[in-house]
Design a protein around this motif. Structure first.
Motif, PDB file in Angstrom:
ATOM      1  N   ARG A 136       5.617  -9.152  -4.229  1.00  0.00           N
ATOM      2  CA  ARG A 136       6.319  -8.009  -3.633  1.00  0.00           C
ATOM      3  C   ARG A 136       5.547  -6.706  -3.820  1.00  0.00           C
ATOM      4  NH1 ARG A 136       8.000 -11.783  -2.168  1.00  0.00           N
ATOM      5  NH2 ARG A 136       6.877 -10.914  -0.398  1.00  0.00           N
ATOM      6  N   ALA A 137       4.492  -6.724  -4.617  1.00  0.00           N
ATOM      7  CA  ALA A 137       3.715  -5.506  -4.838  1.00  0.00           C
ATOM      8  C   ALA A 137       3.176  -4.956  -3.514  1.00  0.00           C
ATOM      9  CB  ALA A 137       2.573  -5.778  -5.817  1.00  0.00           C
ATOM     10  N   ALA A 138       2.742  -5.851  -2.639  1.00  0.00           N
ATOM     11  CA  ALA A 138       2.207  -5.402  -1.350  1.00  0.00           C
ATOM     12  C   ALA A 138       3.279  -4.700  -0.526  1.00  0.00           C
ATOM     13  CB  ALA A 138       1.636  -6.585  -0.577  1.00  0.00           C
ATOM     14  N   ASP A 139       4.531  -5.167  -0.628  1.00  0.00           N
ATOM     15  CA  ASP A 139       5.626  -4.525   0.101  1.00  0.00           C
ATOM     16  C   ASP A 139       5.852  -3.100  -0.405  1.00  0.00           C
ATOM     17  OD1 ASP A 139       5.976  -6.904   1.445  1.00  0.00           O
ATOM     18  OD2 ASP A 139       7.516  -7.629   0.069  1.00  0.00           O
ATOM     19  N   VAL A 140       5.759  -2.921  -1.726  1.00  0.00           N
ATOM     20  CA  VAL A 140       5.935  -1.582  -2.303  1.00  0.00           C
ATOM     21  C   VAL A 140       4.858  -0.634  -1.761  1.00  0.00           C
ATOM     22  CG1 VAL A 140       5.813  -0.228  -4.431  1.00  0.00           C
ATOM     23  CG2 VAL A 140       7.072  -2.378  -4.397  1.00  0.00           C
ATOM     24  N   LEU A 141       3.637  -1.101  -1.712  1.00  0.00           N
ATOM     25  CA  LEU A 141       2.553  -0.239  -1.236  1.00  0.00           C
ATOM     26  C   LEU A 141       2.707   0.077   0.248  1.00  0.00           C
ATOM     27  CD1 LEU A 141      -0.468  -1.800  -3.159  1.00  0.00           C
ATOM     28  CD2 LEU A 141       0.960   0.154  -3.788  1.00  0.00           C
ATOM     29  N   ASP A 142       3.268  -0.856   1.011  1.00  0.00           N
ATOM     30  CA  ASP A 142       3.535  -0.595   2.422  1.00  0.00           C
ATOM     31  C   ASP A 142       4.591   0.498   2.553  1.00  0.00           C
ATOM     32  OD1 ASP A 142       3.622  -0.897   5.230  1.00  0.00           O
ATOM     33  OD2 ASP A 142       5.272  -2.315   5.074  1.00  0.00           O
ATOM     34  N   VAL A 143       5.667   0.382   1.785  1.00  0.00           N
ATOM     35  CA  VAL A 143       6.722   1.390   1.822  1.00  0.00           C
ATOM     36  C   VAL A 143       6.191   2.734   1.349  1.00  0.00           C
ATOM     37  CG1 VAL A 143       8.875   2.092   0.704  1.00  0.00           C
ATOM     38  CG2 VAL A 143       8.650  -0.210   1.648  1.00  0.00           C
ATOM     39  N   ARG A 144       5.394   2.727   0.296  1.00  0.00           N
ATOM     40  CA  ARG A 144       4.791   3.968  -0.199  1.00  0.00           C
ATOM     41  C   ARG A 144       4.044   4.687   0.928  1.00  0.00           C
ATOM     42  NH1 ARG A 144      -0.364   3.714  -4.160  1.00  0.00           N
ATOM     43  NH2 ARG A 144      -1.253   2.848  -2.257  1.00  0.00           N
ATOM     44  N   ALA A 145       3.248   3.935   1.672  1.00  0.00           N
ATOM     45  CA  ALA A 145       2.482   4.537   2.757  1.00  0.00           C
ATOM     46  C   ALA A 145       3.405   5.108   3.835  1.00  0.00           C
ATOM     47  CB  ALA A 145       1.542   3.492   3.361  1.00  0.00           C
ATOM     48  N   ARG A 146       4.502   4.411   4.103  1.00  0.00           N
ATOM     49  CA  ARG A 146       5.431   4.890   5.121  1.00  0.00           C
ATOM     50  C   ARG A 146       6.119   6.192   4.686  1.00  0.00           C
ATOM     51  NH1 ARG A 146       6.456   0.992   8.983  1.00  0.00           N
ATOM     52  NH2 ARG A 146       5.542  -1.042   8.504  1.00  0.00           N
ATOM     53  N   ILE A 147       6.484   6.267   3.410  1.00  0.00           N
ATOM     54  CA  ILE A 147       7.146   7.483   2.924  1.00  0.00           C
ATOM     55  C   ILE A 147       6.161   8.651   2.913  1.00  0.00           C
ATOM     56  CG2 ILE A 147       8.301   8.558   0.955  1.00  0.00           C
ATOM     57  CD1 ILE A 147       9.435   5.810   0.241  1.00  0.00           C
ATOM     58  N   VAL A 148       4.933   8.394   2.483  1.00  0.00           N
ATOM     59  CA  VAL A 148       3.920   9.461   2.490  1.00  0.00           C
ATOM     60  C   VAL A 148       3.665   9.921   3.920  1.00  0.00           C
ATOM     61  CG1 VAL A 148       1.487   9.966   2.060  1.00  0.00           C
ATOM     62  CG2 VAL A 148       2.835   8.770   0.325  1.00  0.00           C
ATOM     63  N   ALA A 149       3.618   8.990   4.867  1.00  0.00           N
ATOM     64  CA  ALA A 149       3.430   9.369   6.268  1.00  0.00           C
ATOM     65  C   ALA A 149       4.581  10.249   6.753  1.00  0.00           C
ATOM     66  CB  ALA A 149       3.315   8.115   7.136  1.00  0.00           C
ATOM     67  N   GLU A 150       5.790   9.896   6.344  1.00  0.00           N
ATOM     68  CA  GLU A 150       6.963  10.697   6.736  1.00  0.00           C
ATOM     69  C   GLU A 150       6.877  12.102   6.140  1.00  0.00           C
ATOM     70  OE1 GLU A 150      10.670  11.446   8.545  1.00  0.00           O
ATOM     71  OE2 GLU A 150       9.356   9.688   8.763  1.00  0.00           O
TER      72      GLU A 150
END
Length: 569
Positions: free
Chosen positions: A128-142
């Motif tokens: 699930r670590a990869a999912d966290v990093l995906d979400v992190r990128a989405r929040i930073v983009a927002e």
């Protein structure tokens, strides 16, 4: 004015459509303390961005189906994870170690910390670590106003352009809306290329500059020639229209692969699951030339049980009653690590303990897998053959054959993926019943070129004469072993090379007895093979072997097969 981009064609087809660029990866925010920030205002921005990301993912999940829906729903849940948000808010505090961060930097560092905690737990949580990093990128983009990661959303069909696609990016790719794939990176055996072949999408990889074509620019994509043309003219539009018309001639396969003189060359399918097998059977594949068993293991923190394995294999066998199914034992390692079997700390995993070699480091898993395959085979009527990946020596071949026979599996073979196996095929096939050429890895190891790296795409080309010589060496070794033992020694090809209609002719001429590929490629390969005799195929194979370069080998063969251009292949 037209601008042309040259790359490696991986899936034939000619289309015209507007480009939509895959958003570039979200950049890491600047590090270091930031003075004068209001922690409460920053915290509210982070919470709002998290909620916006979650809402966007939920909306896309509601409109999706199947695996894509599940992936998006899981990612939406991760976006609401309080651990990520709380960790980021703490880093806004003026008293935080290292000083207060900007909101985007706080999210970035918090994501790192959460991902590291999950990795330390191992198994399912580590995945699930990869999912966290995906979400992190989405929040930073927002927070920064940058484009969010993922396949662009567009109401009209488009040509998807990118540096490359990560496997996770494919979860939301809708082949009904994506006309073609073009990338500046990747190679002919990259994840993007394999995905494009499976979906039947025209594709060009390793074409420098396509990731900079402005959004909305109309382009012409020739997936056979490896060409992308911006602002196409009437000739390209006519070629695309002709491809659409010609494609109808490749809509089906009658279930019997043969040459023009009647020489049989069975056309099989590469599959990983029961659903894949159902699609292959619907496409009239003559059997399965490669069942990738590791895909039943990949998302597991522990080895699947005996019953789980029996069910997974049986779900494939049931679709091919009375027909051949070649099942590859675990090809774990390198780009397919398994937490219970492989060492991710290896400095060079492609040359490490992978495939058959894992049985020396973790004995027992292979024997249990063979037992499960045997029980699944006993419950169905499919003709089950089993083969081991990454076999390098006759001793390994002999040991694997004994293990398979002891498990009750009468037909045991080997994958030929390393040059040593090709060069000693006669000795290896003194012990094994058959060989199957994995051209993806054989090319990688022959040319010492990582098959996922775009800059090495020219080396990582199965048309390389050195690779073709090893294919011939394998076929010659099999013929020698058959004479010595008095038993036929079939040599199949199950790598992506078999999906190239021109190369399929060459492989047949070199001595391949079966060809296995993604089901979508079967009709085109069958159509082209039916236009040549065995003598012609052997003549073209000799011409390819004599060529000094991969480019010349390909062009020499294609020039002798006008049907390819007629069909846009």
């Amino acid at each position: 004015m037209s601008q042309q981009f040259e790359g490696v064609g991986v899936t034939p087809g000619r289309v015209v459509g507007p480009v939509r660029q895959m958003p570039a990866p979200v950049r890491e925010p600047a590090a270091g303390p930031v003075a004068g920030l209001d922690p409460e205002a920053g915290a509210e921005r982070i919470r709002a961005a998290s909620k916006a990301v979650q809402a966007g993912l939920k909306a896309r999940a509601a409109a999706a189906a199947g695996d894509a829906k599940g992936v998006l729903e899981a990612t939406a849940l991760m976006a609401a994870d309080p651990m990520l948000v709380k960790g980021a808010v703490k880093l806004l505090d003026p008293q935080a170690p290292g000083g207060p961060r900007s909101p985007e930097r706080a999210v970035w560092e918090s994501g790192d910390a959460v991902a590291q905690k999950l990795r330390s737990l191992g198994g399912y949580m580590a995945e699930r670590a990869a999912d966290v990093l995906d979400v992190r990128a989405r929040i930073v983009a927002e927070l920064t106003g940058a484009p969010a990661p993922g396949i662009p959303d567009s109401p009209a069909p488009f040509v998807l352009a990118a540096e490359d696609l990560a496997p996770a990016d494919t979860a939301t790719l809708d082949p009904a809306r994506v006309l073609a794939l073009v990338t500046s990176g990747g190679g002919p055996q990259s994840h993007t290329a394999i995905l494009a072949r499976a979906l039947g999408l025209p594709a060009v990889v390793a074409a420098p500059g396509v990731d900079a074509i402005p959004d909305g620019t109309e382009v012409y994509v020739d997936g056979a020639a490896g060409r992308v043309l911006a602002s196409p003219g009437d000739p390209e539009r006519a070629a695309a229209a002709a491809w659409t018309a010609a494609a109808s001639a490749l809509a089906g396969f009658d279930g019997t692969g043969r040459l023009a003189d009647g020489h049989r060359i069975p056309l099989l399918a590469n599959v990983a699951t029961g659903a894949d097998a159902a699609a292959a059977a619907a496409a009239n594949a003559e059997g399965v030339g490669l069942l990738r068993t590791e895909f039943a293991f990949l998302d597991r923190p522990a080895e699947p049980t005996h019953d789980e394995q029996v069910a997974a294999y049986g779900a494939v066998f049931e679709h091919f009653p009375g027909r051949k199914v070649v099942i590859r034992t675990l090809d774990a390692g390198a780009d397919k690590p398994l937490p219970f079997l492989t060492d991710t700390a290896e400095p060079n995993p492609a040359l490490g303990v992978r495939g058959y070699r894992t049985d020396t480091a973790t004995p027992g898993v292979l024997a249990r897998q063979l037992a499960a395959i045997a029980d699944a085979a006993a419950a169905h009527t499919a003709e089950v053959w089993v083969m081991a990946p990454m076999v390098s020596t006759p001793e390994e071949a002999a040991r694997f054959a004994r293990m398979a026979h002891d498990a009750g599996l009468p037909t045991a073979g080997v994958m030929v993926e390393v040059p040593s196996a090709a060069l000693t095929a006669a000795h290896i096939l003194a012990h094994a019943d058959f060989a199957s050429l994995g051209t993806n890895d054989l090319t990688q190891y022959t040319m010492a070129a990582d098959r996922l790296l775009g800059p090495l795409a020219a080396l990582n080309d199965p048309w390389q004469p050195a690779v073709l010589h090893l294919v011939k060496a394998t076929a010659d070794g099999a013929a020698h072993a058959a004479t010595a033992t008095g038993t036929p020694k079939p040599v199949g090809v199950c790598g992506e090379a078999a999906a190239d209609p021109a190369l399929a002719v060459v492989l047949t001429g070199l001595g391949a007895t079966t060809l296995s590929m993604t089901p979508r490629a079967i009709p085109a390969v069958a159509h082209v093979l039916a236009t040549v005799t065995l003598e012609t195929a052997q003549h073209l194979a000799a011409a390819a072997l004599a060529a000094p370069t991969a480019h010349q080998a390909r062009e020499t063969v294609r020039a002798a097969l006008p049907v390819l251009d007629q069909l846009g292949l």
